[in-house]
Design a protein around this motif. Structure first.
Motif: not given
Length: 138
Positions: A10-21, A56-61, A66-71
């Motif tokens: 399993l390879n996971i790619a995400s911005p640094k501050k959104y990495e898995p727990n 990138f953005i949950g239905l209720y988030d 705008a910040k998440k879209l940029k990240d």
């Protein structure tokens, strides 16, 4: 957890501050799972058989949209990114997908996309769960 149970890399790619727990990552490694976390989507997708994108953005988030879209701007699955995967790689998404955000229209509507087959499979699972709850499958 699925990568441990079914023994796949399993390879996971995400911005640094959104990495898995970190505790989940440690659990996978402790249980001999093969997991790689990257902040580079090209590195994560390289030679992959399956590419799975999430929203990138949950239905209720509604916070920090705008910040998440940029990240996540550089994490969109598009045809250039798909070229890094194996030639016969498939694309999956849990739907609904935001064309132009997490996936380009050319990928989700393209020949490598299996999102509608994936959605149909979920329908059968959900029907089975309902039958089980109604005590028709015991």
């Amino acid at each position: 957890e699925a990568s441990v149970k079914f023994s796949f890399k399993l390879n996971i790619a995400s911005p640094k501050k959104y990495e898995p727990n970190k505790s989940l990552i440690n659990w996978v490694k402790k249980n001999k799972g093969k997991i790689q976390i990257s902040n580079d989507p090209k590195k994560a997708i390289l030679n992959s058989d399956v590419i799975f994108a999430d929203k990138f953005i949950g239905l209720y988030d509604k916070k920090n949209k705008a910040k998440k879209l940029k990240d996540f701007k550089n994490f969109q699955v598009n045809s250039n990114l798909m070229k890094c995967a194996k030639k016969k790689a498939i694309f999956l998404h849990c739907l609904p997908a935001s064309r132009g955000q997490e996936v380009s229209a050319e990928v989700i509507d393209g020949k490598q996309s299996k999102v509608w087959q994936q959605a149909l499979n979920r329908l059968h699972v959900q029907k089975s769960i309902l039958l089980y709850c109604l005590k028709k499958l015991r």
